[in-house]
Design a protein around this motif. Structure first.
Motif, PDB file in Angstrom:
ATOM      1  N   LEU A  45       0.856  -1.287  -0.026  1.00 36.56           N
ATOM      2  CA  LEU A  45      -0.077  -0.155  -0.043  1.00 36.56           C
ATOM      3  C   LEU A  45       0.987   1.207   0.117  1.00 36.56           C
ATOM      4  N   VAL A  46       1.886   1.033   0.567  1.00 29.63           N
ATOM      5  CA  VAL A  46       2.850   2.469   0.669  1.00 29.63           C
ATOM      6  C   VAL A  46       3.497   2.608  -0.826  1.00 29.63           C
ATOM      7  N   VAL A  47       3.792   1.508  -1.544  1.00 31.95           N
ATOM      8  CA  VAL A  47       4.306   1.839  -2.982  1.00 31.95           C
ATOM      9  C   VAL A  47       3.106   2.556  -3.773  1.00 31.95           C
ATOM     10  N   VAL A  48       1.795   2.037  -3.576  1.00 34.32           N
ATOM     11  CA  VAL A  48       0.575   2.686  -4.260  1.00 34.32           C
ATOM     12  C   VAL A  48       0.639   4.022  -3.814  1.00 34.32           C
ATOM     13  N   ALA A  49       0.577   4.360  -2.662  1.00 38.69           N
ATOM     14  CA  ALA A  49       0.611   6.023  -2.421  1.00 38.69           C
ATOM     15  C   ALA A  49       1.566   6.471  -2.579  1.00 38.69           C
ATOM     16  N   VAL A  50       2.974   6.138  -2.649  1.00 39.93           N
ATOM     17  CA  VAL A  50       3.933   7.028  -3.388  1.00 39.93           C
ATOM     18  C   VAL A  50       3.794   7.258  -4.859  1.00 39.93           C
ATOM     19  N   ASN A  51       3.433   6.010  -5.456  1.00 38.83           N
ATOM     20  CA  ASN A  51       3.318   6.258  -7.027  1.00 38.83           C
ATOM     21  C   ASN A  51       2.057   7.323  -7.291  1.00 38.83           C
ATOM     22  N   ILE A  52       0.938   7.445  -6.163  1.00 41.36           N
ATOM     23  CA  ILE A  52       0.024   8.188  -6.434  1.00 41.36           C
ATOM     24  C   ILE A  52       0.561   9.819  -6.553  1.00 41.36           C
ATOM     25  N   VAL A  53       1.414   9.853  -5.274  1.00 44.41           N
ATOM     26  CA  VAL A  53       1.980  11.119  -4.961  1.00 44.41           C
ATOM     27  C   VAL A  53       2.829  11.746  -6.155  1.00 44.41           C
ATOM     28  N   LEU A  54       3.502  10.515  -6.775  1.00 42.05           N
ATOM     29  CA  LEU A  54       4.597  10.658  -7.887  1.00 42.05           C
ATOM     30  C   LEU A  54       3.779  11.440  -8.992  1.00 42.05           C
ATOM     31  N   LEU A  55       2.719  10.680  -9.448  1.00 41.33           N
ATOM     32  CA  LEU A  55       1.680  10.884 -10.421  1.00 41.33           C
ATOM     33  C   LEU A  55       1.494  12.307 -10.454  1.00 41.33           C
ATOM     34  N   TYR A  56       0.838  12.727  -9.177  1.00 43.51           N
ATOM     35  CA  TYR A  56       0.652  14.007  -9.176  1.00 43.51           C
ATOM     36  C   TYR A  56       1.670  15.094  -9.250  1.00 43.51           C
ATOM     37  N   LEU A  57       2.849  14.767  -8.690  1.00 40.17           N
ATOM     38  CA  LEU A  57       4.028  15.693  -8.760  1.00 40.17           C
ATOM     39  C   LEU A  57       4.517  15.853 -10.219  1.00 40.17           C
ATOM     40  N   THR A  58       4.526  14.560 -11.072  1.00 39.00           N
ATOM     41  CA  THR A  58       4.965  14.678 -12.405  1.00 39.00           C
ATOM     42  C   THR A  58       3.828  15.517 -13.197  1.00 39.00           C
ATOM     43  N   TYR A  59       2.508  15.655 -12.626  1.00 33.24           N
ATOM     44  CA  TYR A  59       1.523  16.321 -13.500  1.00 33.24           C
ATOM     45  C   TYR A  59       1.965  17.858 -13.261  1.00 33.24           C
ATOM     46  N   VAL A  60       2.284  18.249 -11.947  1.00 31.53           N
ATOM     47  CA  VAL A  60       2.616  19.615 -11.399  1.00 31.53           C
ATOM     48  C   VAL A  60       3.839  19.937 -12.084  1.00 31.53           C
ATOM     49  N   LEU A  61       4.747  19.352 -12.101  1.00 29.55           N
ATOM     50  CA  LEU A  61       6.003  19.466 -12.762  1.00 29.55           C
ATOM     51  C   LEU A  61       6.396  19.508 -14.251  1.00 29.55           C
ATOM     52  N   LEU A  62       5.106  19.303 -14.943  1.00 29.59           N
ATOM     53  CA  LEU A  62       5.102  19.410 -16.424  1.00 29.59           C
ATOM     54  C   LEU A  62       5.177  20.679 -16.785  1.00 29.59           C
ATOM     55  N   PRO A  63       6.134  21.244 -17.849  1.00 33.52           N
ATOM     56  CA  PRO A  63       5.830  22.608 -18.288  1.00 33.52           C
ATOM     57  C   PRO A  63       4.161  22.566 -19.122  1.00 33.52           C
ATOM     58  N   ASP A  64       3.855  23.920 -18.874  1.00 30.87           N
ATOM     59  CA  ASP A  64       2.435  23.912 -19.425  1.00 30.87           C
ATOM     60  C   ASP A  64       2.796  24.567 -20.763  1.00 30.87           C
ATOM     61  N   ASP A  65       2.310  23.983 -21.908  1.00 29.25           N
ATOM     62  CA  ASP A  65       2.742  24.143 -23.178  1.00 29.25           C
ATOM     63  C   ASP A  65       1.708  25.391 -23.757  1.00 29.25           C
ATOM     64  N   ASP A  66       0.505  25.746 -23.086  1.00 28.21           N
ATOM     65  CA  ASP A  66      -0.244  26.826 -23.113  1.00 28.21           C
ATOM     66  C   ASP A  66       0.384  28.226 -22.993  1.00 28.21           C
ATOM     67  N   ASP A  67       1.204  28.287 -21.883  1.00 27.72           N
ATOM     68  CA  ASP A  67       1.549  29.360 -21.563  1.00 27.72           C
ATOM     69  C   ASP A  67       3.185  29.705 -22.413  1.00 27.72           C
ATOM     70  N   GLU A  68       2.840  30.260 -23.448  1.00 23.28           N
ATOM     71  CA  GLU A  68       4.254  30.389 -24.656  1.00 23.28           C
ATOM     72  C   GLU A  68       4.807  31.718 -23.966  1.00 23.28           C
TER      73      GLU A  68
END
Length: 124
Positions: A1-24
């Motif tokens: 369960l810890v690995v699942v929780a960490v992967n959910i957090v990593l998924l969110y962080l990856t989404y947050v860290l991705l550059p926004d292509d709309d902001d040119e």
């Protein structure tokens, strides 16, 4: 369960860290708040470190669960030597990329990801 929780957090962080292509915007009209948003507190290196080290922790946990099982390896799997070899390869193949990404994220990022993808075969 810890690995699942960490992967959910990593998924969110990856989404947050991705550059926004709309902001040119080239930064001419950027506000201080917008400039602060361009540099989040969580860096990509941190996400990589968590990702690779949690894979290693999972490999160790997997090996421990099989070793601590009250059943013999012969009853778990028809070929216990193959099972032990796969567990060994899984641990080594998850530790090597974790160490490489810790040493130099930029230089070893591609290699570490490739090793991690190859390691998926041992877990499947």
């Amino acid at each position: 369960l810890v690995v699942v929780a960490v992967n959910i957090v990593l998924l969110y962080l990856t989404y947050v860290l991705l550059p926004d292509d709309d902001d040119e915007d080239d930064g001419e009209n950027a506000t201080p708040a917008a400039a602060a948003d361009d540099h989040p507190a969580i860096k990509a290196r941190t996400v990589h470190l968590i990702e690779f080290w949690i894979s290693f922790v999972y490999a160790i946990t997997d090996a421990y669960a099989l070793a601590a099982s009250p059943k013999t390896t012969k009853t778990i799997y028809d070929k216990p030597l193959v099972l032990k070899l796969l567990l060994f390869v899984n641990i080594i193949a998850s530790l090597v990329p974790a160490i490489l990404i810790t040493l130099d994220t930029e230089y070893f990022e591609h290699t570490s990801h490739e090793l991690e993808y190859i390691n998926e075969f041992t877990t499947s």
